[in-house]
Design a protein around this motif. Sequence first.
Motif, short mmCIF file in Angstrom:
data_model
loop_
_atom_site.label_atom_id
_atom_site.label_comp_id
_atom_site.label_asym_id
_atom_site.label_seq_id
_atom_site.Cartn_x
_atom_site.Cartn_y
_atom_site.Cartn_z
N CYS A 140 0.40 -0.65 -1.39
CA CYS A 140 -1.06 -1.22 -1.64
C CYS A 140 -1.94 0.20 -1.34
O CYS A 140 -1.62 0.87 0.10
CB CYS A 140 -1.09 -1.87 -1.14
SG CYS A 140 -3.19 -2.87 -0.74
N VAL B 204 -4.96 0.14 -0.22
CA VAL B 204 -6.06 -0.46 1.07
C VAL B 204 -4.70 -0.10 2.37
O VAL B 204 -5.30 0.84 3.28
CB VAL B 204 -6.28 -1.29 0.48
CG1 VAL B 204 -6.85 -1.55 2.00
CG2 VAL B 204 -7.58 -2.11 -0.25
N CYS B 205 -3.64 -1.24 2.19
CA CYS B 205 -3.24 -1.05 3.59
C CYS B 205 -1.37 -0.70 3.38
O CYS B 205 -0.47 -0.45 4.15
CB CYS B 205 -3.20 -2.45 3.84
SG CYS B 205 -1.91 -3.42 3.27
N CYS C 158 -2.81 -7.70 2.74
CA CYS C 158 -4.89 -7.16 2.27
C CYS C 158 -4.48 -8.24 1.33
O CYS C 158 -5.88 -8.86 1.17
CB CYS C 158 -4.77 -5.96 2.53
SG CYS C 158 -5.08 -5.48 1.30
N CYS D 127 -0.43 -7.10 -2.96
CA CYS D 127 -0.47 -6.68 -1.98
C CYS D 127 -0.78 -8.20 -1.28
O CYS D 127 -0.69 -8.94 -0.82
CB CYS D 127 -1.23 -6.26 -1.44
SG CYS D 127 -0.91 -5.89 0.52
ZN LIG Z 1 -2.68 -4.27 1.01
#
Ligand SMILES: [Zn+2]
Length: 340
Positions: free
Chosen positions: A193, A195-196, A222, A219
């Motif tokens: 991911c 983002v995370c 998130c 994901c």
């Molecule tokens: Zn994520």
Amino acid sequence: MSRRILQPGEIEALDHHTSFPRVLPPQVGSLFTERAARLRQLAADNPIADYLEFAAHIANAQHLAAQALAAPAVDRSTMERAQTHGMPLFPAAELLDTQLQDWQQALEHILDTLSTQTESRLPEALQPLIAELRQLPGQERDTIARQLLGKDLAARYIGMAPFVMAALQVRFAQLAATLTEADMPQAEPATVCPVCASEPVASVIRIGGKASGHRYLHCGCCATEWHMVRVKCSHCASTKGINYQAIEGDQGVVQAETCAACGSYRKIVNQEKDPLAEPLADDLASLMLDLLMSETRFQRASANPLLYVAVAEEQPEQAAEGADALIDPLAPAAPSSSSH
Ligand SMILES: [Zn+2]
Ligand SMILES: [Zn+2]
């Protein structure tokens, strides 16, 4: 004029010239309610109906927590550093220690919902487990969260895992929802991911809007979705030897995408076959496909965040008391007489 077939790399290059979103941040207002509804829908005639109802309860409690709590405030400089280096913006395990220390508010909220609200209360058989988790010191809960994100969960915590993961999903989805596509780096590796840095739970072929017809990885933490061409393995990015397996006679909403290069499989959920398909819910509800895949040489690439079967099976005797119903999704999660 000569014509030739485009090679996988060229097809990917073409993608950059068409306008569809590269990343879809989660819509927190509808994410958990849609997931809960889908879980309930898929519970009908499903061999793990009780477990899906349990997961629907959790998703409903997640929605209430996400509505009640303000989105986490994060340090933009952390994000800018990651963008410069093409790294995931907020690696989950690091963020827990630095900027998301308040994640336990989400856990408290979820546990309150599941133990007190008449509509959302979990069956009596699961209440001792919730009570135990409520009494744990914050530090120990942090330990569980860290172990979960590191995929190294102690057996005694397995029964508590879905609740802790649910709280983390709420906070990370809230965080991801504050970001825009422009914030997202072309992160490497493309299989985690942006983002995370968590792994996808499944991939989804979307319908509607500009994303229509494109494949996104979803994901498991998130709920951010990021695009990946279908010809690539979502686990090792190889373009050689991708195949699909499905249960005979099935409509093909959920298929196992296998990769000859890394020997893994991950499910691909097709909204063109069912517009209500939801990656996490459909992955969980198609456990039968996992059972069939376990007879092949392909290994599941990453777990469903709400299910910890494999680990639990290795050390059942050490599992937390009262956790049995959560460990084995093929056993009823609770007596059906106490569900409503
Ligand atoms: Zn994520
Ligand atoms: Zn692969």
